[in-house]
Design a protein around this motif. Structure first.
Motif, PDB file in Angstrom:
ATOM      1  N   UNK A 179       0.866  -1.170   0.000  1.00 22.21           N
ATOM      2  CA  UNK A 179       0.000   0.000   0.000  1.00 22.21           C
ATOM      3  C   UNK A 179       0.906   1.223   0.000  1.00 22.21           C
ATOM      4  N   UNK A 180       0.770   2.045  -1.036  1.00 24.59           N
ATOM      5  CA  UNK A 180       1.600   3.241  -1.141  1.00 24.59           C
ATOM      6  C   UNK A 180       0.893   4.482  -0.599  1.00 24.59           C
ATOM      7  N   UNK A 181      -0.445   4.439  -0.595  1.00 22.91           N
ATOM      8  CA  UNK A 181      -1.203   5.570  -0.070  1.00 22.91           C
ATOM      9  C   UNK A 181      -2.567   5.066   0.382  1.00 22.91           C
ATOM     10  N   UNK A 182      -3.047   5.627   1.476  1.00 22.65           N
ATOM     11  CA  UNK A 182      -4.344   5.250   2.007  1.00 22.65           C
ATOM     12  C   UNK A 182      -4.973   6.505   2.609  1.00 22.65           C
ATOM     13  N   UNK A 183      -6.128   6.889   2.082  1.00 25.10           N
ATOM     14  CA  UNK A 183      -6.811   8.098   2.541  1.00 25.10           C
ATOM     15  C   UNK A 183      -8.254   7.742   2.872  1.00 25.10           C
ATOM     16  N   UNK A 184      -8.710   8.174   4.030  1.00 21.28           N
ATOM     17  CA  UNK A 184     -10.064   7.874   4.471  1.00 21.28           C
ATOM     18  C   UNK A 184     -10.886   9.159   4.531  1.00 21.28           C
ATOM     19  N   UNK A 185     -12.112   9.057   4.020  1.00 22.04           N
ATOM     20  CA  UNK A 185     -13.058  10.169   4.140  1.00 22.04           C
ATOM     21  C   UNK A 185     -14.447   9.573   4.327  1.00 22.04           C
ATOM     22  N   UNK A 186     -14.958   9.691   5.536  1.00 29.97           N
ATOM     23  CA  UNK A 186     -16.275   9.157   5.881  1.00 29.97           C
ATOM     24  C   UNK A 186     -16.358   7.672   5.540  1.00 29.97           C
ATOM     25  N   UNK A 187     -17.288   7.284   4.672  1.00 24.89           N
ATOM     26  CA  UNK A 187     -17.487   5.866   4.342  1.00 24.89           C
ATOM     27  C   UNK A 187     -16.519   5.348   3.285  1.00 24.89           C
ATOM     28  N   UNK A 188     -15.703   6.233   2.719  1.00 25.02           N
ATOM     29  CA  UNK A 188     -14.843   5.827   1.611  1.00 25.02           C
ATOM     30  C   UNK A 188     -13.376   5.805   2.020  1.00 25.02           C
ATOM     31  N   UNK A 221       3.764 -17.355 -20.037  1.00 21.83           N
ATOM     32  CA  UNK A 221       4.654 -17.028 -18.923  1.00 21.83           C
ATOM     33  C   UNK A 221       6.089 -16.743 -19.371  1.00 21.83           C
ATOM     34  N   UNK A 222       6.667 -15.709 -18.775  1.00 19.12           N
ATOM     35  CA  UNK A 222       8.068 -15.366 -19.046  1.00 19.12           C
ATOM     36  C   UNK A 222       8.951 -15.637 -17.822  1.00 19.12           C
ATOM     37  N   UNK A 223       8.316 -15.901 -16.686  1.00 13.29           N
ATOM     38  CA  UNK A 223       9.033 -16.087 -15.419  1.00 13.29           C
ATOM     39  C   UNK A 223       9.863 -14.869 -15.039  1.00 13.29           C
ATOM     40  N   UNK A 224       9.400 -13.697 -15.468  1.00 15.99           N
ATOM     41  CA  UNK A 224      10.069 -12.439 -15.140  1.00 15.99           C
ATOM     42  C   UNK A 224       9.142 -11.572 -14.303  1.00 15.99           C
ATOM     43  N   UNK A 225       9.747 -10.633 -13.602  1.00 15.70           N
ATOM     44  CA  UNK A 225       8.994  -9.742 -12.720  1.00 15.70           C
ATOM     45  C   UNK A 225       8.095  -8.801 -13.523  1.00 15.70           C
ATOM     46  N   UNK A 226       6.893  -8.594 -12.992  1.00 12.15           N
ATOM     47  CA  UNK A 226       5.942  -7.645 -13.563  1.00 12.15           C
ATOM     48  C   UNK A 226       5.380  -6.809 -12.410  1.00 12.15           C
ATOM     49  N   UNK A 227       5.328  -5.501 -12.631  1.00 13.85           N
ATOM     50  CA  UNK A 227       4.817  -4.572 -11.623  1.00 13.85           C
ATOM     51  C   UNK A 227       3.460  -4.057 -12.074  1.00 13.85           C
ATOM     52  N   UNK A 228       2.498  -4.107 -11.172  1.00 12.48           N
ATOM     53  CA  UNK A 228       1.169  -3.544 -11.410  1.00 12.48           C
ATOM     54  C   UNK A 228       1.005  -2.341 -10.494  1.00 12.48           C
ATOM     55  N   UNK A 229       0.544  -1.237 -11.068  1.00 10.01           N
ATOM     56  CA  UNK A 229       0.190  -0.066 -10.279  1.00 10.01           C
ATOM     57  C   UNK A 229      -1.313   0.106 -10.368  1.00 10.01           C
ATOM     58  N   UNK A 230      -1.946   0.332  -9.244  1.00  7.60           N
ATOM     59  CA  UNK A 230      -3.395   0.471  -9.256  1.00  7.60           C
ATOM     60  C   UNK A 230      -3.891   1.263  -8.072  1.00  7.60           C
ATOM     61  N   UNK A 231      -5.183   1.569  -8.148  1.00  9.40           N
ATOM     62  CA  UNK A 231      -5.823   2.261  -7.034  1.00  9.40           C
ATOM     63  C   UNK A 231      -7.304   1.908  -7.030  1.00  9.40           C
ATOM     64  N   UNK A 232      -7.887   2.067  -5.876  1.00  7.40           N
ATOM     65  CA  UNK A 232      -9.318   1.801  -5.735  1.00  7.40           C
ATOM     66  C   UNK A 232      -9.877   2.673  -4.628  1.00  7.40           C
ATOM     67  N   UNK A 233     -11.141   3.000  -4.783  1.00  4.68           N
ATOM     68  CA  UNK A 233     -11.894   3.653  -3.724  1.00  4.68           C
ATOM     69  C   UNK A 233     -12.926   2.638  -3.250  1.00  4.68           C
ATOM     70  N   UNK A 234     -12.909   2.351  -1.976  1.00  2.41           N
ATOM     71  CA  UNK A 234     -13.829   1.394  -1.366  1.00  2.41           C
ATOM     72  C   UNK A 234     -14.863   2.154  -0.548  1.00  2.41           C
ATOM     73  N   UNK A 235     -16.120   1.735  -0.653  1.00  2.00           N
ATOM     74  CA  UNK A 235     -17.176   2.292   0.191  1.00  2.00           C
ATOM     75  C   UNK A 235     -17.611   1.202   1.154  1.00  2.00           C
ATOM     76  N   UNK A 236     -17.644   1.531   2.428  1.00  2.00           N
ATOM     77  CA  UNK A 236     -18.012   0.576   3.462  1.00  2.00           C
ATOM     78  C   UNK A 236     -19.305   0.978   4.144  1.00  2.00           C
ATOM     79  N   UNK A 237     -20.072  -0.010   4.514  1.00  2.00           N
ATOM     80  CA  UNK A 237     -21.263   0.160   5.352  1.00  2.00           C
ATOM     81  C   UNK A 237     -21.237  -0.946   6.395  1.00  2.00           C
ATOM     82  N   UNK A 238     -21.478  -0.600   7.627  1.00  2.00           N
ATOM     83  CA  UNK A 238     -21.500  -1.581   8.718  1.00  2.00           C
ATOM     84  C   UNK A 238     -20.242  -2.443   8.724  1.00  2.00           C
ATOM     85  N   UNK A 239     -19.094  -1.800   8.508  1.00  2.00           N
ATOM     86  CA  UNK A 239     -17.777  -2.433   8.562  1.00  2.00           C
ATOM     87  C   UNK A 239     -17.551  -3.486   7.476  1.00  2.00           C
ATOM     88  N   UNK A 240     -18.270  -3.361   6.355  1.00  2.00           N
ATOM     89  CA  UNK A 240     -18.097  -4.286   5.227  1.00  2.00           C
ATOM     90  C   UNK A 240     -17.952  -3.478   3.940  1.00  2.00           C
TER      91      UNK A 240
END
Length: 147
Positions: free
Chosen positions: A75-84, A104-123
């Protein structure tokens, strides 16, 4: 529920990444996800929303392990705002299984990504995900050319 058992949305997402998203225990997805989760896949050419269940998500993580082995995710960044909660990550794996038609190449691959999660009742009930798919494909092309 006892207040001492309540976790913040940020704590829940950190645990979700440590336990499920890393591929260590995908079968525990039900601890973090609602029975049905709206998964918005933000791709410029084809934005789609699919419904994921915890079991479906666990299968998805297992498929990732089939392609990338026991990958490492940071995790490179984590920001919380209310339910998100916004999470930006870097995933590093070894290309051990077919991915998007690339053998398959058996070589290293890097994935960069991000997501915004919305939670309700801790799910997790909904998320919007973006992954640098072109960057992954470019790495796979380069790795195949190097063979």
């Amino acid at each position: 529920m006892n207040d001492s058992l309540l976790q913040t949305n940020e704590q829940i997402l950190k645990s979700f990444y440590e336990i499920v998203r890393t591929g260590r225990h995908p079968e525990r997805a039900e601890l973090f996800m609602a029975k049905e989760v709206k998964a918005h896949q933000i791709n410029s050419e084809n934005m789609v929303t699919i419904i994921r269940s915890p079991q479906n998500y666990a299968d998805h993580i297992r498929e990732m392990k089939d392609s990338w082995g026991n990958f490492k995710i940071e995790i490179e960044e984590l920001i919380t705002q209310n339910q998100k909660v916004y999470v930006r990550w870097k995933q590093i794996g070894i290309h051990i299984g077919e991915y998007e038609g690339y053998q398959p190449t058996n070589k290293e691959v890097v994935e960069l990504g991000s997501a915004i999660y919305r939670l309700e009742n801790q799910k997790i009930v909904e998320y919007w995900i973006q992954v640098d798919r072109l960057g992954i494909i470019e790495q796979l092309k380069k790795n195949q050319e190097a063979d």
